[in-house]
Scaffold this motif. Structure first.
Motif, PDB file in Angstrom:
ATOM      1  N   ILE A 164      15.403  -8.017   0.395  1.00 32.93           N
ATOM      2  CA  ILE A 164      16.323  -8.270  -0.551  1.00 32.93           C
ATOM      3  C   ILE A 164      16.202  -7.771  -1.848  1.00 32.93           C
ATOM      4  CG2 ILE A 164      17.727 -10.125  -1.723  1.00 32.93           C
ATOM      5  CD1 ILE A 164      17.904 -11.417   1.068  1.00 32.93           C
ATOM      6  N   ARG A 165      14.698  -8.021  -2.178  1.00 34.98           N
ATOM      7  CA  ARG A 165      14.587  -7.696  -3.737  1.00 34.98           C
ATOM      8  C   ARG A 165      14.217  -6.351  -3.751  1.00 34.98           C
ATOM      9  NH1 ARG A 165      15.535 -11.906  -7.245  1.00 34.98           N
ATOM     10  NH2 ARG A 165      15.597 -13.754  -5.717  1.00 34.98           N
ATOM     11  N   LEU A 166      13.847  -5.542  -2.897  1.00 34.97           N
ATOM     12  CA  LEU A 166      14.060  -4.035  -2.896  1.00 34.97           C
ATOM     13  C   LEU A 166      15.263  -3.450  -3.320  1.00 34.97           C
ATOM     14  CD1 LEU A 166      12.194  -1.471  -2.402  1.00 34.97           C
ATOM     15  CD2 LEU A 166      12.511  -1.747  -0.038  1.00 34.97           C
TER      16      LEU A 166
ATOM     17  N   THR B 274      16.734  -1.640  -6.950  1.00 32.27           N
ATOM     18  CA  THR B 274      17.518  -0.222  -6.828  1.00 32.27           C
ATOM     19  C   THR B 274      19.018  -0.275  -7.022  1.00 32.27           C
ATOM     20  OG1 THR B 274      17.546  -0.307  -4.195  1.00 32.27           O
ATOM     21  CG2 THR B 274      15.695   0.731  -5.472  1.00 32.27           C
ATOM     22  N   ASP B 275      19.473  -1.560  -7.698  1.00 32.58           N
ATOM     23  CA  ASP B 275      20.683  -1.937  -7.727  1.00 32.58           C
ATOM     24  C   ASP B 275      21.836  -1.744  -6.673  1.00 32.58           C
ATOM     25  OD1 ASP B 275      20.280  -2.422 -10.562  1.00 32.58           O
ATOM     26  OD2 ASP B 275      20.402  -0.185 -11.244  1.00 32.58           O
ATOM     27  N   LYS B 276      21.141  -1.851  -5.416  1.00 33.78           N
ATOM     28  CA  LYS B 276      21.908  -1.760  -4.083  1.00 33.78           C
ATOM     29  C   LYS B 276      22.388  -3.304  -3.549  1.00 33.78           C
ATOM     30  CE  LYS B 276      20.195   2.600  -2.675  1.00 33.78           C
ATOM     31  NZ  LYS B 276      19.891   2.903  -3.914  1.00 33.78           N
ATOM     32  N   ASN B 277      23.032  -3.969  -4.669  1.00 37.20           N
ATOM     33  CA  ASN B 277      23.351  -5.314  -4.420  1.00 37.20           C
ATOM     34  C   ASN B 277      24.125  -5.595  -3.071  1.00 37.20           C
ATOM     35  OD1 ASN B 277      22.097  -5.805  -6.626  1.00 37.20           O
ATOM     36  ND2 ASN B 277      23.697  -6.261  -8.272  1.00 37.20           N
ATOM     37  N   GLU B 278      24.937  -4.713  -2.829  1.00 38.87           N
ATOM     38  CA  GLU B 278      25.797  -4.935  -1.582  1.00 38.87           C
ATOM     39  C   GLU B 278      24.882  -5.005  -0.131  1.00 38.87           C
ATOM     40  OE1 GLU B 278      28.898  -1.965  -1.089  1.00 38.87           O
ATOM     41  OE2 GLU B 278      29.846  -2.807  -2.948  1.00 38.87           O
ATOM     42  N   ALA B 279      23.942  -4.246  -0.220  1.00 36.81           N
ATOM     43  CA  ALA B 279      23.052  -4.021   0.860  1.00 36.81           C
ATOM     44  C   ALA B 279      22.180  -5.388   1.017  1.00 36.81           C
ATOM     45  CB  ALA B 279      21.969  -2.802   0.774  1.00 36.81           C
ATOM     46  N   ALA B 280      21.836  -5.897  -0.468  1.00 37.40           N
ATOM     47  CA  ALA B 280      21.110  -7.203  -0.283  1.00 37.40           C
ATOM     48  C   ALA B 280      22.111  -8.179   0.054  1.00 37.40           C
ATOM     49  CB  ALA B 280      20.703  -7.484  -1.787  1.00 37.40           C
ATOM     50  N   VAL B 281      23.051  -8.398  -0.273  1.00 36.69           N
ATOM     51  CA  VAL B 281      24.226  -9.315   0.485  1.00 36.69           C
ATOM     52  C   VAL B 281      24.198  -9.338   1.818  1.00 36.69           C
ATOM     53  CG1 VAL B 281      26.411 -10.272   0.452  1.00 36.69           C
ATOM     54  CG2 VAL B 281      25.416  -9.323  -1.861  1.00 36.69           C
TER      55      VAL B 281
ATOM     56  N   TYR C  32      12.032   4.669  -1.266  1.00 34.45           N
ATOM     57  CA  TYR C  32      13.186   3.589  -0.933  1.00 34.45           C
ATOM     58  C   TYR C  32      13.487   3.340   0.623  1.00 34.45           C
ATOM     59  CZ  TYR C  32      17.476   1.194  -0.753  1.00 34.45           C
ATOM     60  OH  TYR C  32      18.542   0.296  -0.344  1.00 34.45           O
ATOM     61  N   THR C  33      14.223   4.640   1.001  1.00 35.20           N
ATOM     62  CA  THR C  33      14.612   4.706   2.412  1.00 35.20           C
ATOM     63  C   THR C  33      13.412   4.261   3.406  1.00 35.20           C
ATOM     64  OG1 THR C  33      16.151   6.225   1.717  1.00 35.20           O
ATOM     65  CG2 THR C  33      15.567   5.928   4.334  1.00 35.20           C
ATOM     66  N   SER C  34      12.181   4.823   3.296  1.00 32.20           N
ATOM     67  CA  SER C  34      11.275   4.379   4.212  1.00 32.20           C
ATOM     68  C   SER C  34      10.569   2.980   4.058  1.00 32.20           C
ATOM     69  CB  SER C  34       9.931   5.459   4.192  1.00 32.20           C
ATOM     70  OG  SER C  34       9.586   5.305   2.901  1.00 32.20           O
ATOM     71  N   LEU C  35      10.437   2.405   2.844  1.00 29.26           N
ATOM     72  CA  LEU C  35      10.171   1.124   2.598  1.00 29.26           C
ATOM     73  C   LEU C  35      11.235   0.041   3.226  1.00 29.26           C
ATOM     74  CD1 LEU C  35       8.913   1.554  -1.124  1.00 29.26           C
ATOM     75  CD2 LEU C  35       7.489   1.322   1.030  1.00 29.26           C
TER      76      LEU C  35
ATOM     77  N   VAL D 245       0.967  -1.177  -0.058  1.00 35.09           N
ATOM     78  CA  VAL D 245      -0.107  -0.088   0.058  1.00 35.09           C
ATOM     79  C   VAL D 245       0.982   1.339   0.118  1.00 35.09           C
ATOM     80  CG1 VAL D 245      -1.677   1.398   1.433  1.00 35.09           C
ATOM     81  CG2 VAL D 245      -1.915  -1.230   1.016  1.00 35.09           C
ATOM     82  N   MET D 246       1.935   1.305   0.872  1.00 34.26           N
ATOM     83  CA  MET D 246       2.700   2.478   0.887  1.00 34.26           C
ATOM     84  C   MET D 246       3.762   2.678  -0.510  1.00 34.26           C
ATOM     85  SD  MET D 246       2.537   3.562   3.811  1.00 34.26           S
ATOM     86  CE  MET D 246       1.917   3.051   5.350  1.00 34.26           C
ATOM     87  N   ALA D 247       3.896   1.651  -1.152  1.00 30.88           N
ATOM     88  CA  ALA D 247       4.611   1.844  -2.644  1.00 30.88           C
ATOM     89  C   ALA D 247       3.652   2.107  -3.697  1.00 30.88           C
ATOM     90  CB  ALA D 247       5.433   0.600  -2.760  1.00 30.88           C
ATOM     91  N   PHE D 248       2.345   1.484  -3.746  1.00 31.42           N
ATOM     92  CA  PHE D 248       1.834   1.434  -4.741  1.00 31.42           C
ATOM     93  C   PHE D 248       0.264   1.959  -4.570  1.00 31.42           C
ATOM     94  CE2 PHE D 248       4.426  -2.289  -5.171  1.00 31.42           C
ATOM     95  CZ  PHE D 248       5.289  -1.921  -6.235  1.00 31.42           C
ATOM     96  N   ASP D 249      -0.037   2.211  -3.425  1.00 37.26           N
ATOM     97  CA  ASP D 249      -1.303   2.872  -3.007  1.00 37.26           C
ATOM     98  C   ASP D 249      -2.473   1.887  -3.150  1.00 37.26           C
ATOM     99  OD1 ASP D 249       0.121   5.218  -2.646  1.00 37.26           O
ATOM    100  OD2 ASP D 249      -0.577   6.141  -4.448  1.00 37.26           O
ATOM    101  N   VAL D 250      -2.237   0.496  -3.201  1.00 35.18           N
ATOM    102  CA  VAL D 250      -3.359  -0.512  -3.283  1.00 35.18           C
ATOM    103  C   VAL D 250      -2.883  -1.661  -2.667  1.00 35.18           C
ATOM    104  CG1 VAL D 250      -4.394   0.355  -5.539  1.00 35.18           C
ATOM    105  CG2 VAL D 250      -2.553  -1.449  -5.433  1.00 35.18           C
TER     106      VAL D 250
END
Length: 591
Positions: free
Chosen positions: A326-328, A332-339, A291-294, A250-255
């Motif tokens: 991780i997928r988020l 956003t191409d932040k693979n290091e954060a995902a790892v 992105y940051t809040s999500l 809901v926060m990201a897509f309003d539904v």
């Protein structure tokens, strides 16, 4: 013995067999047997013919009075018994049904139930029967008022929910929702699993009401506040996880996520699908500035839904939240954060197979198959037994062209199912059949299994069996037929049908022979005929919703086999057999 002889005489197969082949009836000649369009149309005509035959049977037997000729005397006897015992709820309902059929009048049934409610005003069963029957009347103007009166005499979640469906204004809906929250707060000590589901359902229903009336910011704030205020001792971890994923959506897509609700209705509705899922993050979208809040919300939700004594299902829910995080990061191409998230997940749950599956999938999607292979191999060696880990490892090995290693992994999987190393005289395929409860020789001393398998583990083990059959150059189609007949549960059955159809599809597309195309069409049409469309709502034994997702995917695959000139006829036929929005939209596009 007698049933076996009858089946043999009629040339029928035993219960462990689902035949994908057409029955050959219908008078099609040899020239049409290799034409996909003629095959699909003939199959459709057979389905139509069967449906028509069933309707005719109902019409012929509906007036049969051999067993119902004494309905009036039976009803009179029930009247006499109910005067002696007015608290027999089931007899009141039977009497109402008899009187309604006897006089062909809904009002007669309502009259009996009204008398029953005079003696049993707090009976939830009688009130639900009365309200459901009242909906069948031509005029339902009083239904909202009667539903609200029912909540006064018999406050229960089902009665409140029935009332919620029939109040029309926003203010009245919010008032009923508030009453439901008060009711749930007052019954904390009851079944915690049911209470948790009901709390999640009313939270998401309230969110739907606010979203559909244009109160977006209020909906977001209320949803977050409700989830934060949930009693952790009462809420199931899975329900909390689903609630937080829906909140992030809901926060990201309003539904709210469409997959969670019945696609037939656009109005606020109950939860239809409680399967855990990962949000599909697009590479660009209006959610990017959030992105940051999500990330913060998903991280806090994962910690909120975590405890030291979680069950296997609890860890699965926690891993689902981390997978979304991780997928988020990856979107956003932040693979290091995902790892970093993946490493934190493995450190927190090194013995949970779902954690390793999540990390291995991450490396695969990042384009690092070697790291993914290392992850799965480490998991198989050190983690608790999971056929899903072996399945992921084998798929990766086959993609790398390592068939011998894949075969060894599949053999290792079935050996790990048993308490001791099976005798070499028992082939791995026989051991798979034993573990999956498929027909096996009875005069064999079978080793004991370590533990019973869950539905998900059985599904993965079935897919491993089919892969080993294929690697041994045996009949894969027959293997799928056996496991489809043996599995239980909607999710398992859907997975097996999808994998079976995809296998036939790949074979038909790669080899292109008429026989392979016919086998694919047979399998796809059998799936459309056998896989159920209607599914029970969660925590319900009587209410169903329609799910056409698998059927629509199969129809799309069948359409790819047909020339453009034949697609319209095929879509027209199946739009009538399986009416749903997605299929009708596809029909309009072809038109």
């Amino acid at each position: 013995m007698m049933a076996s002889k009858v089946n043999k005489h009629l040339k029928q197969h035993h219960p462990f067999y689902v035949c994908f082949q057409t029955d050959g009836r219908g008078g099609s000649d040899e020239s049409e047997s290799h034409n996909p369009m003629s095959l699909l149309m003939a199959k459709g005509r057979t389905t139509n013919r069967q449906m028509g035959g069933n309707k005719q049977l109902v019409q012929e037997t509906s007036h049969d009075d051999r067993y119902f000729g004494n309905i009036e005397s039976a009803a009179d006897e029930m009247e006499r018994l109910l005067k002696q015992d007015t608290s027999n709820f089931s007899m009141w309902i039977q009497l109402a049904d008899m009187r309604m059929k006897q006089h062909n009048s809904v009002d007669q049934g309502l009259h009996i139930l009204s008398r029953a409610l005079e003696h049993n005003r707090s009976s939830e069963l009688l009130w639900l029967q009365y309200l459901q029957l009242y909906r069948q009347r031509d005029g339902m103007t009083d239904l909202s008022r009667i539903s609200q009166k029912a909540t006064e005499f018999c406050p229960s979640f089902s009665i409140f929910w029935h009332c919620l469906q029939h109040v029309e204004t926003y203010e009245n809906k919010i008032s009923v929702i508030s009453n439901i929250y008060n009711f749930l707060d007052s019954c904390h000590g009851d079944d915690s699993t049911l209470w948790s589901h009901q709390m999640l359902e009313i939270i998401l229903y309230e969110t739907q009401v606010k979203l559909l009336t244009g109160r977006l910011q209020e909906a977001k704030k209320t949803l977050v506040d409700r989830l934060k205020g949930c009693d952790m001792s009462m809420m199931a971890v899975t329900d909390l996880c689903i609630g937080w994923i829906a909140c992030v959506h809901v926060m990201a897509f309003d539904v709210l996520p469409a997959r969670m609700f019945d696609p037939i209705t656009d109005n606020p509705s109950r939860i239809a699908n409680k399967e855990l899922f990962v949000i599909s993050w697009s590479q660009s979208g209006k959610w990017m500035p959030l992105y940051t809040s999500l990330v913060e919300m998903l991280h806090n939700a994962a910690e909120f839904c975590k405890s030291d004594d979680m069950s296997r299902d609890g860890w699965k829910s926690h891993v689902c939240l981390e997978s979304n995080l991780i997928r988020l990061h990856m979107a956003t191409d932040k693979n290091e954060a995902a790892v970093d998230v993946a490493q934190r997940l493995l450190n927190a749950s090194p013995n949970v197979p779902d954690s390793w599956l999540c990390v291995g999938s991450m490396w695969t999607d990042m384009g690092s198959p070697i790291k993914a292979m290392q992850t799965y191999q480490e998991a198989v060696a050190g983690c608790s037994f999971s056929p899903s880990l072996y399945l992921a490892l084998v798929h990766l090995q086959l993609q790398q062209g390592e068939k011998d290693k894949a075969t060894d992994s599949l053999i290792g999987c079935i050996h790990a199912c048993f308490q001791e190393m099976p005798s070499q005289a028992l082939s791995p395929l026989l051991l798979y059949r034993r573990a999956l409860h498929l027909p096996v020789p009875y005069n064999v001393d079978w080793p004991k299994m370590k533990a019973s398998l869950s539905e998900e583990e059985t599904t993965s083990l079935s897919l491993n069996y089919c892969l080993l059959v294929e690697l041994n150059n045996e009949s894969v189609s027959e293997a799928f037929e056996y496991v489809i007949a043996a599995v239980s549960g909607r999710a398992a059955l859907e997975t097996m049908w999808r994998e079976c159809i995809c296998w036939h599809w790949r074979k038909a597309m790669s080899q292109g022979s008429d026989g392979d195309m016919k086998a694919f069409c047979d399998c796809a049409m059998t799936c459309l005929s056998l896989f159920p469309i209607e599914h029970l709502y969660p925590r319900s034994h009587t209410d169903y919703w329609s799910d056409y997702r698998l059927h629509n995917q199969v129809v799309d695959m069948l359409l790819a086999c047909l020339p453009l000139t034949d697609q319209l006829m095929f879509l027209e036929q199946h739009s009538w057999l399986m009416p749903n929005v997605q299929l009708m939209a596809r029909y309009d596009c072809v038109c």
